[in-house]
Design a protein around this motif. Structure first.
Motif, PDB file in Angstrom:
ATOM      1  N   PHE A  44      15.793 -15.093 -15.747  1.00 51.41           N
ATOM      2  CA  PHE A  44      14.621 -15.827 -16.222  1.00 51.41           C
ATOM      3  C   PHE A  44      14.812 -16.290 -17.663  1.00 51.41           C
ATOM      4  CE2 PHE A  44      10.369 -16.107 -18.079  1.00 51.41           C
ATOM      5  CZ  PHE A  44       9.754 -16.965 -17.182  1.00 51.41           C
ATOM      6  N   LEU A  45      15.413 -15.459 -18.488  1.00 48.36           N
ATOM      7  CA  LEU A  45      15.600 -15.776 -19.908  1.00 48.36           C
ATOM      8  C   LEU A  45      16.855 -16.596 -20.190  1.00 48.36           C
ATOM      9  CD1 LEU A  45      14.573 -12.341 -21.459  1.00 48.36           C
ATOM     10  CD2 LEU A  45      13.190 -14.426 -21.274  1.00 48.36           C
ATOM     11  N   SER A  46      17.717 -16.730 -19.188  1.00 53.28           N
ATOM     12  CA  SER A  46      18.971 -17.448 -19.364  1.00 53.28           C
ATOM     13  C   SER A  46      18.696 -18.915 -19.704  1.00 53.28           C
ATOM     14  CB  SER A  46      19.783 -17.368 -18.075  1.00 53.28           C
ATOM     15  OG  SER A  46      20.880 -18.223 -18.132  1.00 53.28           O
ATOM     16  N   PRO A  47      19.458 -19.469 -20.661  1.00 54.85           N
ATOM     17  CA  PRO A  47      19.226 -20.864 -21.034  1.00 54.85           C
ATOM     18  C   PRO A  47      19.527 -21.857 -19.912  1.00 54.85           C
ATOM     19  CG  PRO A  47      21.114 -19.965 -22.238  1.00 54.85           C
ATOM     20  CD  PRO A  47      20.503 -18.846 -21.463  1.00 54.85           C
ATOM     21  N   ASP A  48      20.379 -21.481 -18.969  1.00 58.02           N
ATOM     22  CA  ASP A  48      20.684 -22.401 -17.878  1.00 58.02           C
ATOM     23  C   ASP A  48      19.824 -22.147 -16.635  1.00 58.02           C
ATOM     24  OD1 ASP A  48      21.941 -20.002 -17.229  1.00 58.02           O
ATOM     25  OD2 ASP A  48      23.625 -20.990 -16.248  1.00 58.02           O
ATOM     26  N   ALA A  49      18.833 -21.278 -16.750  1.00 55.21           N
ATOM     27  CA  ALA A  49      17.977 -20.989 -15.600  1.00 55.21           C
ATOM     28  C   ALA A  49      17.246 -22.241 -15.123  1.00 55.21           C
ATOM     29  CB  ALA A  49      16.974 -19.890 -15.937  1.00 55.21           C
ATOM     30  N   ASP A  50      16.780 -23.039 -16.076  1.00 53.86           N
ATOM     31  CA  ASP A  50      16.088 -24.273 -15.701  1.00 53.86           C
ATOM     32  C   ASP A  50      17.009 -25.230 -14.958  1.00 53.86           C
ATOM     33  OD1 ASP A  50      13.653 -23.475 -16.757  1.00 53.86           O
ATOM     34  OD2 ASP A  50      14.036 -24.404 -18.716  1.00 53.86           O
ATOM     35  N   GLU A  51      18.257 -25.331 -15.421  1.00 55.92           N
ATOM     36  CA  GLU A  51      19.205 -26.216 -14.742  1.00 55.92           C
ATOM     37  C   GLU A  51      19.514 -25.725 -13.335  1.00 55.92           C
ATOM     38  OE1 GLU A  51      20.609 -25.155 -18.016  1.00 55.92           O
ATOM     39  OE2 GLU A  51      19.712 -26.871 -19.037  1.00 55.92           O
ATOM     40  N   ARG A  52      19.640 -24.405 -13.173  1.00 52.39           N
ATOM     41  CA  ARG A  52      19.913 -23.855 -11.830  1.00 52.39           C
ATOM     42  C   ARG A  52      18.745 -24.124 -10.895  1.00 52.39           C
ATOM     43  NH1 ARG A  52      22.051 -18.542 -14.100  1.00 52.39           N
ATOM     44  NH2 ARG A  52      19.884 -17.994 -13.788  1.00 52.39           N
ATOM     45  N   ARG A  53      17.524 -23.915 -11.407  1.00 52.39           N
ATOM     46  CA  ARG A  53      16.343 -24.192 -10.573  1.00 52.39           C
ATOM     47  C   ARG A  53      16.269 -25.675 -10.232  1.00 52.39           C
ATOM     48  NH1 ARG A  53      13.944 -20.042 -13.611  1.00 52.39           N
ATOM     49  NH2 ARG A  53      13.180 -21.453 -15.213  1.00 52.39           N
ATOM     50  N   GLU A  54      16.558 -26.518 -11.208  1.00 54.51           N
ATOM     51  CA  GLU A  54      16.534 -27.962 -10.969  1.00 54.51           C
ATOM     52  C   GLU A  54      17.600 -28.355  -9.954  1.00 54.51           C
ATOM     53  OE1 GLU A  54      17.283 -32.044 -13.451  1.00 54.51           O
ATOM     54  OE2 GLU A  54      16.368 -30.365 -14.511  1.00 54.51           O
ATOM     55  N   ALA A  55      18.783 -27.778 -10.050  1.00 51.51           N
ATOM     56  CA  ALA A  55      19.858 -28.074  -9.101  1.00 51.51           C
ATOM     57  C   ALA A  55      19.480 -27.610  -7.697  1.00 51.51           C
ATOM     58  CB  ALA A  55      21.158 -27.422  -9.545  1.00 51.51           C
ATOM     59  N   ALA A  56      18.878 -26.426  -7.606  1.00 52.02           N
ATOM     60  CA  ALA A  56      18.455 -25.928  -6.291  1.00 52.02           C
ATOM     61  C   ALA A  56      17.370 -26.821  -5.705  1.00 52.02           C
ATOM     62  CB  ALA A  56      17.960 -24.487  -6.408  1.00 52.02           C
ATOM     63  N   THR A  57      16.442 -27.246  -6.555  1.00 53.20           N
ATOM     64  CA  THR A  57      15.369 -28.135  -6.091  1.00 53.20           C
ATOM     65  C   THR A  57      15.951 -29.480  -5.654  1.00 53.20           C
ATOM     66  OG1 THR A  57      13.785 -27.066  -7.565  1.00 53.20           O
ATOM     67  CG2 THR A  57      13.203 -29.245  -6.751  1.00 53.20           C
ATOM     68  N   ALA A  58      16.881 -30.012  -6.440  1.00 53.77           N
ATOM     69  CA  ALA A  58      17.508 -31.290  -6.085  1.00 53.77           C
ATOM     70  C   ALA A  58      18.264 -31.181  -4.762  1.00 53.77           C
ATOM     71  CB  ALA A  58      18.448 -31.737  -7.198  1.00 53.77           C
ATOM     72  N   LYS A  59      18.944 -30.059  -4.549  1.00 54.86           N
ATOM     73  CA  LYS A  59      19.678 -29.857  -3.294  1.00 54.86           C
ATOM     74  C   LYS A  59      18.716 -29.838  -2.111  1.00 54.86           C
ATOM     75  CE  LYS A  59      22.796 -26.653  -0.978  1.00 54.86           C
ATOM     76  NZ  LYS A  59      23.506 -25.381  -1.058  1.00 54.86           N
ATOM     77  N   ARG A  60      17.604 -29.120  -2.275  1.00 55.83           N
ATOM     78  CA  ARG A  60      16.608 -29.063  -1.193  1.00 55.83           C
ATOM     79  C   ARG A  60      16.000 -30.433  -0.940  1.00 55.83           C
ATOM     80  NH1 ARG A  60      14.533 -24.011  -3.959  1.00 55.83           N
ATOM     81  NH2 ARG A  60      15.760 -22.354  -3.022  1.00 55.83           N
ATOM     82  N   LEU A  61      15.707 -31.166  -2.007  1.00 59.17           N
ATOM     83  CA  LEU A  61      15.138 -32.507  -1.844  1.00 59.17           C
ATOM     84  C   LEU A  61      16.125 -33.442  -1.142  1.00 59.17           C
ATOM     85  CD1 LEU A  61      13.270 -33.016  -5.227  1.00 59.17           C
ATOM     86  CD2 LEU A  61      12.251 -32.710  -2.961  1.00 59.17           C
ATOM     87  N   ASP A  62      17.414 -33.312  -1.459  1.00 58.85           N
ATOM     88  CA  ASP A  62      18.428 -34.119  -0.775  1.00 58.85           C
ATOM     89  C   ASP A  62      18.470 -33.799   0.715  1.00 58.85           C
ATOM     90  OD1 ASP A  62      19.145 -35.425  -3.096  1.00 58.85           O
ATOM     91  OD2 ASP A  62      20.907 -34.167  -3.481  1.00 58.85           O
ATOM     92  N   GLN A  63      18.381 -32.517   1.052  1.00 56.81           N
ATOM     93  CA  GLN A  63      18.369 -32.126   2.463  1.00 56.81           C
ATOM     94  C   GLN A  63      17.141 -32.702   3.168  1.00 56.81           C
ATOM     95  OE1 GLN A  63      18.469 -27.862   2.088  1.00 56.81           O
ATOM     96  NE2 GLN A  63      20.701 -27.764   2.049  1.00 56.81           N
ATOM     97  N   ILE A  64      15.996 -32.610   2.518  1.00 65.94           N
ATOM     98  CA  ILE A  64      14.762 -33.149   3.099  1.00 65.94           C
ATOM     99  C   ILE A  64      14.881 -34.660   3.255  1.00 65.94           C
ATOM    100  CG2 ILE A  64      12.303 -33.546   2.634  1.00 65.94           C
ATOM    101  CD1 ILE A  64      12.281 -30.737   1.321  1.00 65.94           C
ATOM    102  N   ASP A  65      15.455 -35.330   2.259  1.00 72.34           N
ATOM    103  CA  ASP A  65      15.623 -36.780   2.316  1.00 72.34           C
ATOM    104  C   ASP A  65      16.504 -37.179   3.501  1.00 72.34           C
ATOM    105  OD1 ASP A  65      15.240 -39.432   1.195  1.00 72.34           O
ATOM    106  OD2 ASP A  65      17.374 -39.323   0.637  1.00 72.34           O
ATOM    107  N   ARG A  66      17.602 -36.431   3.725  1.00 68.57           N
ATOM    108  CA  ARG A  66      18.473 -36.733   4.864  1.00 68.57           C
ATOM    109  C   ARG A  66      17.746 -36.511   6.190  1.00 68.57           C
ATOM    110  NH1 ARG A  66      22.188 -34.344   1.432  1.00 68.57           N
ATOM    111  NH2 ARG A  66      22.069 -32.334   2.472  1.00 68.57           N
ATOM    112  N   ARG A  67      16.951 -35.449   6.261  1.00 71.21           N
ATOM    113  CA  ARG A  67      16.195 -35.191   7.498  1.00 71.21           C
ATOM    114  C   ARG A  67      15.174 -36.290   7.752  1.00 71.21           C
ATOM    115  NH1 ARG A  67      15.256 -28.853   6.249  1.00 71.21           N
ATOM    116  NH2 ARG A  67      17.296 -28.129   6.910  1.00 71.21           N
ATOM    117  N   ILE A  68      14.500 -36.735   6.708  1.00 71.40           N
ATOM    118  CA  ILE A  68      13.515 -37.806   6.867  1.00 71.40           C
ATOM    119  C   ILE A  68      14.207 -39.093   7.291  1.00 71.40           C
ATOM    120  CG2 ILE A  68      11.916 -39.299   5.588  1.00 71.40           C
ATOM    121  CD1 ILE A  68      10.984 -36.796   4.089  1.00 71.40           C
TER     122      ILE A  68
END
Length: 140
Positions: A44-68
């Protein structure tokens, strides 16, 4: 001999549901509660935590986009298939005289049941129509 830093103790009050989830996670991982909590806080305190969450969110959004996109393609194929069938049927099927039309209406239920059975077999056994159409062909 170099001394190791001693870990500091922290008392934390957790909501019962959070504590239950933490305990279950620690048990599944066969790790201590302290180790799991420490790793979670560090993450949670890691400086790259936001980037990891953003990358995970982007990956999920890409999967959803392909399914749509696949859904849009499949729906487009379905709509065009039905439209083509209706147009073909209307242009090739002559109107029946009234006595024959009555007989056809009487048989309609049985013919519809046969259609549903054939459709059920096709859906269970495949291949699906969308699988027979090459991926590069747009549906619109």
């Amino acid at each position: 001999m170099i001394g190791t830093k001693k870990k500091a103790q922290l008392s934390v009050y957790l909501d019962p549901d959070v504590m239950k989830a933490l305990s279950a996670y620690a048990a599944r991982r066969e790790q201590s509660l302290s180790l799991i909590a420490e790793a979670a806080i560090a993450s949670f305190l890691s400086p790259d935590a936001d980037e990891r969450r953003e990358a995970a969110t982007a990956k999920r959004l890409d999967q959803i986009d392909r399914r749509i996109a696949r859904l849009e393609r499949d729906v487009g194929i379905s709509v065009e298939t039905i439209a083509l069938f209706i147009r073909f049927w209307l242009t090739t099927t002559p109107s029946l005289p009234e006595p024959a039309a009555k007989a056809a209406r009487a048989q309609a239920g049985a013919r519809y049941d046969n259609f549903l059975a054939a459709l059920g077999r096709r859906l269970n056994q495949g291949p699906k129509l969308r699988q027979e159409i090459p991926e590069g062909c747009p549906a619109d």
